[in-house]
Design a protein around this motif. Structure first.
Motif, short mmCIF file in Angstrom:
data_model
loop_
_atom_site.label_atom_id
_atom_site.label_comp_id
_atom_site.label_asym_id
_atom_site.label_seq_id
_atom_site.Cartn_x
_atom_site.Cartn_y
_atom_site.Cartn_z
N LEU A 42 87.83 32.50 44.08
CA LEU A 42 88.55 31.60 44.98
C LEU A 42 87.69 31.35 46.21
CD1 LEU A 42 91.07 30.04 45.87
CD2 LEU A 42 92.00 32.18 46.76
N SER A 43 87.41 30.08 46.47
CA SER A 43 86.64 29.69 47.65
C SER A 43 87.41 28.64 48.44
CB SER A 43 85.28 29.10 47.25
OG SER A 43 84.48 30.04 46.59
N ARG A 44 87.52 28.87 49.74
CA ARG A 44 88.07 27.81 50.60
C ARG A 44 86.89 26.97 51.05
NH1 ARG A 44 92.35 29.70 54.70
NH2 ARG A 44 90.65 30.60 55.92
N THR A 45 86.86 25.73 50.63
CA THR A 45 85.71 24.88 50.91
C THR A 45 85.91 24.00 52.14
OG1 THR A 45 86.60 23.25 49.34
CG2 THR A 45 84.98 24.84 48.50
N ARG A 46 87.13 23.90 52.61
CA ARG A 46 87.42 23.13 53.82
C ARG A 46 88.68 23.65 54.46
NH1 ARG A 46 86.36 18.31 56.21
NH2 ARG A 46 84.93 17.73 54.54
N GLN A 47 88.67 23.66 55.79
CA GLN A 47 89.86 23.95 56.59
C GLN A 47 89.82 23.00 57.77
OE1 GLN A 47 90.28 28.02 57.86
NE2 GLN A 47 92.38 27.76 58.49
N GLY A 48 90.59 21.92 57.66
CA GLY A 48 90.53 20.90 58.70
C GLY A 48 89.14 20.28 58.75
N ARG A 49 88.52 20.30 59.91
CA ARG A 49 87.20 19.69 60.08
C ARG A 49 86.05 20.65 59.83
NH1 ARG A 49 90.12 20.16 64.59
NH2 ARG A 49 89.37 21.43 66.34
N PHE A 50 86.35 21.91 59.53
CA PHE A 50 85.31 22.88 59.19
C PHE A 50 85.15 22.91 57.68
CE2 PHE A 50 86.42 24.13 63.45
CZ PHE A 50 85.22 24.55 64.00
N ALA A 51 83.91 22.76 57.20
CA ALA A 51 83.70 22.62 55.76
C ALA A 51 82.40 23.28 55.33
CB ALA A 51 83.69 21.15 55.38
N LEU A 52 82.37 23.72 54.06
CA LEU A 52 81.13 24.28 53.51
C LEU A 52 80.09 23.19 53.35
CD1 LEU A 52 82.32 26.78 50.73
CD2 LEU A 52 81.84 27.22 53.14
N THR A 53 80.53 22.00 52.98
CA THR A 53 79.64 20.85 52.84
C THR A 53 80.18 19.73 53.72
OG1 THR A 53 79.15 21.46 50.55
CG2 THR A 53 78.57 19.23 51.24
N GLU A 54 79.35 19.26 54.63
CA GLU A 54 79.79 18.24 55.57
C GLU A 54 79.77 16.86 54.89
OE1 GLU A 54 77.64 19.26 59.51
OE2 GLU A 54 76.79 20.55 57.94
N THR A 55 80.94 16.35 54.55
CA THR A 55 81.04 15.09 53.81
C THR A 55 81.84 14.03 54.56
OG1 THR A 55 83.00 15.92 52.65
CG2 THR A 55 80.86 16.24 51.58
#
Length: 323
Positions: A267-280
């Protein structure tokens, strides 16, 4: 590169994102970070730093820098953890209510008490009838506004007692766990694997533990089906969901809808609001790899007066003024 410190009136209150690794709890991560930020002039006035030299950083000291997180991740989970320092801790609620994105892997054929691989086997079920196409067609039932029953192994409270206590102690629930309305904005199958390294948990519930779980939930659907030979497939889902959505419950309920059982193995959280693992998206904030902080204790300040991990925070933090 870090912004010039002249752009900030130090010390600051700020948010920054870290990539939590799988294994430690969110609180353990926050405690490790506190030992760093409480010794940094980014967040603490220099005269206070002088006074605190040689003193131990307490977890709840009244005069210590305040630090918190905007949404707990299970120990198994990795990914985006939003951290607030100073007055930013009072603004962390915005990250509890925001849209989140996840990537999760489901292993079929086995249900666990916690709905993930950290738990114990509760029951096994047939899985050979399931195809990739079946999963894709069944996903439609879980998109949009849905009613979701949280797992009993969660920290939600009923009559002042965490749900997991009822299960562990065999205390009957005062009433059924109430379904909650949640929104699944998107839900997609992105991988199907017949060959993989995942296996069912070796730990099984004892007869006493199974009885306790049955007593707590009032369920009789905890019996094993004859095990099928071979290794069941796994599939990977990505989803964008509203606040309060339990990914483990989506996987658990989906497996039931497929006429089987299943549990979360990654399980990976890839985004929380404007914070993200990959900026898209415009305005996205980069999250700092945990490795940045693992080596921080041995780092020395450079000619500019900053240690490498501090430069990373300066370059990626969001102060209250620019949040």
């Amino acid at each position: 590169m870090p912004k010039a410190t002249g752009e900030y009136a130090l010390p600051v209150s700020a948010f920054f994102g870290v990539v939590k690794p799988s294994g430690p709890s969110s609180m353990a991560v926050i405690n490790d970070l506190k030992n760093l930020v409480a010794r940094s002039k980014i967040f603490v006035a220099e005269d206070q730093l002088e006074k605190s030299k040689g003193k131990k950083i307490s977890k709840r000291g009244k005069n210590d820098v305040k630090i918190g997180q905007g949404g707990t991740l299970d120990p198994l989970a990795d990914g985006v953890l939003v951290v607030g320092v100073g007055k930013a801790t009072k603004k962390l609620n915005q990250f509890l209510e925001c849209v989140k994105e996840y990537r999760t892997t489901c292993l079929l054929g086995c249900e666990t008490d916690s709905y993930d691989s950290e738990g114990a086997r509760v029951r096994t079920a047939p899985w050979k009838h399931i195809t990739k196409e079946m999963v894709e067609s069944t996903l439609e039932k879980f998109r949009g506004e849905i009613q979701q029953v949280p797992p009993i192994f969660s920290a939600l409270k009923m009559d002042g007692r965490p749900l997991y206590e009822y299960a562990r102690k065999g205390i009957p629930l005062p009433r059924p766990i109430e379904a909650r309305k949640t929104t699944v904005h998107s839900l997609e199958l992105v991988e199907w694997k017949d060959t993989h390294e995942y296996r069912w948990p070796s730990k099984s519930l004892s007869s006493e533990e199974k009885t306790a779980l049955k007593t707590a939930t009032g369920s009789n659907e905890l019996e094993d089906a004859p095990e099928e030979e071979g290794i069941p497939p796994v599939f990977v889902l990505t989803m964008r969901v509203s606040s309060g959505t339990y990914v483990r419950s989506i996987v658990h309920d989906l497996a039931h809808a497929l006429g089987s059982a299943g549990h979360v193995v990654t399980l990976s959280r890839t985004r929380q609001g404007r914070f993200a693992l990959t900026e898209t998206e415009e305005g996205d904030r980069r999250c700092l790899p945990w490795e940045v902080f693992e080596k921080a204790a041995d780092e020395q300040a450079g000619e500019d007066g900053w240690r490498p991990w501090e430069r990373e925070i300066l370059a990626n933090m969001e102060t209250l003024d620019n949040a």
